[in-house]
Design a protein around this motif. Sequence first.
Motif, PDB file in Angstrom:
ATOM      1  N   VAL A   3      34.335  13.662 -14.585  1.00 43.49           N
ATOM      2  CA  VAL A   3      32.999  13.518 -14.016  1.00 43.49           C
ATOM      3  C   VAL A   3      31.998  14.169 -14.957  1.00 43.49           C
ATOM      4  O   VAL A   3      32.355  15.026 -15.779  1.00 43.49           O
ATOM      5  CB  VAL A   3      32.891  14.175 -12.622  1.00 43.49           C
ATOM      6  N   TRP A   4      30.744  13.771 -14.796  1.00 44.58           N
ATOM      7  CA  TRP A   4      29.627  14.490 -15.403  1.00 44.58           C
ATOM      8  C   TRP A   4      28.930  15.240 -14.275  1.00 44.58           C
ATOM      9  O   TRP A   4      28.423  14.624 -13.336  1.00 44.58           O
ATOM     10  CB  TRP A   4      28.673  13.542 -16.096  1.00 44.58           C
ATOM     11  N   GLN A   5      28.896  16.554 -14.372  1.00 44.24           N
ATOM     12  CA  GLN A   5      28.447  17.402 -13.264  1.00 44.24           C
ATOM     13  C   GLN A   5      27.203  18.197 -13.667  1.00 44.24           C
ATOM     14  O   GLN A   5      27.090  18.688 -14.791  1.00 44.24           O
ATOM     15  CB  GLN A   5      29.574  18.356 -12.879  1.00 44.24           C
ATOM     16  N   LEU A  17      24.100  18.168 -18.107  1.00 46.93           N
ATOM     17  CA  LEU A  17      25.338  17.651 -17.525  1.00 46.93           C
ATOM     18  C   LEU A  17      26.538  18.091 -18.358  1.00 46.93           C
ATOM     19  O   LEU A  17      26.508  18.046 -19.596  1.00 46.93           O
ATOM     20  CB  LEU A  17      25.319  16.124 -17.446  1.00 46.93           C
ATOM     21  N   THR A  20      33.630  17.457 -16.866  1.00 43.94           N
ATOM     22  CA  THR A  20      34.687  18.307 -16.349  1.00 43.94           C
ATOM     23  C   THR A  20      35.682  17.465 -15.572  1.00 43.94           C
ATOM     24  O   THR A  20      35.500  16.256 -15.404  1.00 43.94           O
ATOM     25  CB  THR A  20      34.101  19.427 -15.450  1.00 43.94           C
ATOM     26  N   LEU A  22      37.706  16.987 -11.920  1.00 42.16           N
ATOM     27  CA  LEU A  22      37.776  17.297 -10.496  1.00 42.16           C
ATOM     28  C   LEU A  22      38.954  16.543  -9.894  1.00 42.16           C
ATOM     29  O   LEU A  22      39.399  15.517 -10.436  1.00 42.16           O
ATOM     30  CB  LEU A  22      36.486  16.883  -9.775  1.00 42.16           C
ATOM     31  N   PRO A  59      27.348  22.463  -7.385  1.00 43.28           N
ATOM     32  CA  PRO A  59      26.978  21.442  -8.379  1.00 43.28           C
ATOM     33  C   PRO A  59      27.036  20.037  -7.781  1.00 43.28           C
ATOM     34  O   PRO A  59      27.612  19.834  -6.706  1.00 43.28           O
ATOM     35  CB  PRO A  59      28.028  21.628  -9.470  1.00 43.28           C
ATOM     36  N   VAL A  61      27.444  15.685  -8.800  1.00 42.69           N
ATOM     37  CA  VAL A  61      27.687  14.580  -9.725  1.00 42.69           C
ATOM     38  C   VAL A  61      26.642  13.512  -9.413  1.00 42.69           C
ATOM     39  O   VAL A  61      26.692  12.892  -8.344  1.00 42.69           O
ATOM     40  CB  VAL A  61      29.110  13.999  -9.550  1.00 42.69           C
ATOM     41  N   ASP A 120      28.545  13.788  -4.108  1.00 39.18           N
ATOM     42  CA  ASP A 120      28.874  13.412  -5.479  1.00 39.18           C
ATOM     43  C   ASP A 120      28.814  11.902  -5.665  1.00 39.18           C
ATOM     44  O   ASP A 120      29.303  11.131  -4.835  1.00 39.18           O
ATOM     45  CB  ASP A 120      30.266  13.929  -5.854  1.00 39.18           C
ATOM     46  N   ALA A 124      31.222   9.365 -12.485  1.00 41.01           N
ATOM     47  CA  ALA A 124      32.591   9.808 -12.239  1.00 41.01           C
ATOM     48  C   ALA A 124      33.520   8.602 -12.290  1.00 41.01           C
ATOM     49  O   ALA A 124      33.073   7.451 -12.328  1.00 41.01           O
ATOM     50  CB  ALA A 124      32.691  10.485 -10.870  1.00 41.01           C
TER      51      ALA A 124
END
Length: 336
Positions: A3-5, A17, A20, A22, A59, A61, A120, A124
């Motif tokens: 994902v980009w969080q 961003l 990471t 998840l 946080p 997404v 989110d 992702a």
Amino acid sequence: MKVWQLVEQKSVEDFPLKQTELNRPEPASDELLVKINATAICRTDLHIIEGDLVLKKKPIVPGHQIVGTIVGMGKAVKGLSIGEKVGLAWLRQTCRQCKFCRKKQENLCVNPQFNGWTHDGGFAEFITVPKDFVYCLPDGFETLNAAPLLCAGIIGYRSLRLCEIDQWDKANLGIYGFGAAGHLAIQIAKARGARVYVCTRDRKKHAKLAEELGADWIGDTFDKPPTRLDASIIFAPAGEIVPAALSALDKGGRLVLGGIHMSKIPPIDYSLIYGERKIITVTNNTRSDAEEFLREAAGLNIKTSVEVFEFDNLPKALIALKNDAVKGSAVVHISD
């Protein structure tokens, strides 16, 4: 899953961003698990990332113009199948109990949920979503080209509805800002018979696409169209455009503000609204908006202009969108 969080809101040039891992989400009994194939980037994503909108989840997404494939479903889900291609939009869920939901104005729900803001979203590889808030995509739309329809298209469609034009074949429509929403809205307006006048801050960059899509006139943001307009839509998040757009409206004209965020609107002289000119904002969308738009888009063979970015290059796509370096819509390819 990758994902980009977003943890801290700041300028996209500072790369807020972070990619990471998840755990893949599990669908509740009334939810679907969707493998995301593509997500188009929206100005709203920029507003969330850069702090124009308050974070609802931290946080988070971001991302909400999503096309994906159903790969799992809860026990209560009926009428959908594994492997089916679906679209997800900004509105994730409503309370269905407040006075607005009861009046079929679910876009004004007092306790709504949003993909990429309260939950989110689409930056992702997977997402869960309530079964009643996914859209079956019409035949003929390729995955990457379908993604911008799920917000830019829907909001553009609702904006046209709020123009309250009865006879489109006699209407003069103004469009301020010619990005993702503008280049879709013009196709519907032209199909209905309207004359469309495009005002954009980068006329050189957008003129060719506007001409290809049937614009009757193209000018800079603050240029005066050659005729009085029956209605106008401002898609750009710039409040300083409002007085200029009002000055171009005919009596009884309607100015629709098509964004979730706008910079401050300067003082407006009463003469600009005298003559029963009206200003109205677009607030979210209803499921009916989405369903009706997708049907009309399919019938009209609506074309999307997209620039595709790979998932690992998503931060660069955000910067390009912010700087108006994208012709049409920025779409992130996530999986096949």
